[in-house]
Design an enzyme around this catalytic site. Structure first.
Site, PDB file in Angstrom:
ATOM      1  N   ASN A  10       0.875  -1.443   0.435  1.00  0.00           N
ATOM      2  CA  ASN A  10      -0.402  -0.204   0.161  1.00  0.00           C
ATOM      3  C   ASN A  10       0.962   1.229   0.519  1.00  0.00           C
ATOM      4  OD1 ASN A  10      -2.395   1.757   0.478  1.00  0.00           O
ATOM      5  ND2 ASN A  10      -2.590   1.477   2.489  1.00  0.00           N
ATOM      6  N   LYS A  12      -0.348   4.239  -0.194  1.00  0.00           N
ATOM      7  CA  LYS A  12      -0.817   5.314   0.984  1.00  0.00           C
ATOM      8  C   LYS A  12      -0.661   6.524  -0.521  1.00  0.00           C
ATOM      9  CE  LYS A  12      -0.917   3.015   4.467  1.00  0.00           C
ATOM     10  NZ  LYS A  12      -0.217   3.114   5.876  1.00  0.00           N
ATOM     11  N   HIS A  94      -9.685   0.489   4.445  1.00  0.00           N
ATOM     12  CA  HIS A  94      -8.256   0.542   5.379  1.00  0.00           C
ATOM     13  C   HIS A  94      -8.915   1.498   6.684  1.00  0.00           C
ATOM     14  CE1 HIS A  94      -4.440   1.774   5.614  1.00  0.00           C
ATOM     15  NE2 HIS A  94      -4.259   1.095   5.761  1.00  0.00           N
ATOM     16  N   GLU A  96      -7.134   3.994   7.596  1.00  0.00           N
ATOM     17  CA  GLU A  96      -6.926   5.585   7.321  1.00  0.00           C
ATOM     18  C   GLU A  96      -8.135   6.528   6.580  1.00  0.00           C
ATOM     19  OE1 GLU A  96      -2.248   4.999   7.962  1.00  0.00           O
ATOM     20  OE2 GLU A  96      -3.501   5.134   5.373  1.00  0.00           O
ATOM     21  N   GLU A 164      -5.452  -5.467  10.345  1.00  0.00           N
ATOM     22  CA  GLU A 164      -4.529  -4.533  11.162  1.00  0.00           C
ATOM     23  C   GLU A 164      -4.974  -4.102  11.800  1.00  0.00           C
ATOM     24  OE1 GLU A 164      -2.694  -3.252   6.439  1.00  0.00           O
ATOM     25  OE2 GLU A 164      -4.288  -2.225   7.198  1.00  0.00           O
ATOM     26  N   GLY A 170       1.960   1.897  11.428  1.00  0.00           N
ATOM     27  CA  GLY A 170       3.201   3.555  10.429  1.00  0.00           C
ATOM     28  C   GLY A 170       3.856   3.570  12.314  1.00  0.00           C
ATOM     29  N   SER A 210       2.663  -1.698  10.469  1.00  0.00           N
ATOM     30  CA  SER A 210       4.679  -2.082  10.264  1.00  0.00           C
ATOM     31  C   SER A 210       5.273  -3.702  10.155  1.00  0.00           C
ATOM     32  CB  SER A 210       4.599  -1.599  11.882  1.00  0.00           C
ATOM     33  OG  SER A 210       4.159  -0.515  11.922  1.00  0.00           O
TER      34      SER A 210
END
Length: 247
Positions: A10, A12, A94, A96, A164, A170, A210
């Protein structure tokens, strides 16, 4: 039943034609395990660019899409447009999108249904936040998210579930291989009870949060971890090491 290992990158909102072009060259020339399905999640403006430059052995994914084929939805892209670029996958739900952009479970379910009806494969993301894990409601949260996705799926062969944990994305914190395996195993049990045993055995449940060249091998050795959704490390040459985690 053996599930083909799946590694998604990904990207991003990162990269430009120069840096992504170099990354694509690295991937194309790298030695990658042919038993692994690899898909690169590209910013929408570079979908065409990535698809034209990447070797055919690599898939490409959009990072989001809308729930209808076309219309007055400024700034959105549809599965039809994604397919028109020769791209066959989309990442949906996702964290985010959920937590930065406020997408609801319901909207993610609608997007999933439309993407699948349009013939795209869906990498459907689920995962709990830190306060939810500390509050002991991880299962409740991920089962509720999975249910909304499952209610919108007819053909599970086109779906990859990405677990996730939001607290590990991150942050440099990775769920331990045991923590990942525990949730993946429970998700498979949920699918067996609520969908079917055949789907539970065949659907790939991948881990994101991560993942690095250093953590991937032990994670990949877990029975119910069928691959990864990789963030930052997918923009680096070590992405090849992650692809080859089982090799």
């Amino acid at each position: 039943m053996s599930r083909k290992f799946f590694v998604g990158g990904n990207w991003k909102m990162n990269g430009d034609k120069k840096s992504l072009g170099e990354l694509i060259q690295t991937l194309n020339s790298g030695k990658v395990d042919s038993n692994v399905e690899v898909v690169c999640g590209t910013p929408s403006i570079y979908l065409d660019f990535a698809r034209s430059k990447l070797d055919a052995k690599f898939g490409v994914a959009a990072q989001n899409c809308y729930k209808v084929p076309k219309g007055a939805f400024t700034g959105e892209i549809s599965p039809a447009m994604i397919k028109d670029c020769g791209v066959n996958w989309v990442i949906l739900g996702h964290s985010e999108r959920r937590h930065v952009f406020g997408e609801s479970d319901e909207l993610i379910g609608q997007k999933t249904a439309h993407a699948l009806e349009s013939g795209l494969g869906v990498i459907a993301c689920i995962g709990e936040k830190l306060d939810e894990r500390e509050g002991g409601i991880t299962e409740k949260v991920v089962f509720a998210q999975t249910k909304v996705i499952a209610d919108n799926v007819k053909d599970w062969s086109k779906v990859v579930l990405a677990y996730e944990p939001v607290w590990a994305i991150g942050t440099g914190k990775t769920a331990s291989p045991q923590q990942a395996q525990e949730v993946h195993e429970k998700l498979r049990e949920w699918l067996k009870t609520n969908v079917s045993e055949a789907v539970a055995n065949s659907v790939r449940i991948i881990y994101g949060g991560s993942v690095t060249g250093g953590t991937c091998k032990e994670l990949a050795s877990q029975k119910d971890v069928d691959g990864f959704l990789v963030g930052g490390a997918s923009l680096k040459p070590e992405f090849i090491d992650i692809i080859n985690a089982k090799a």
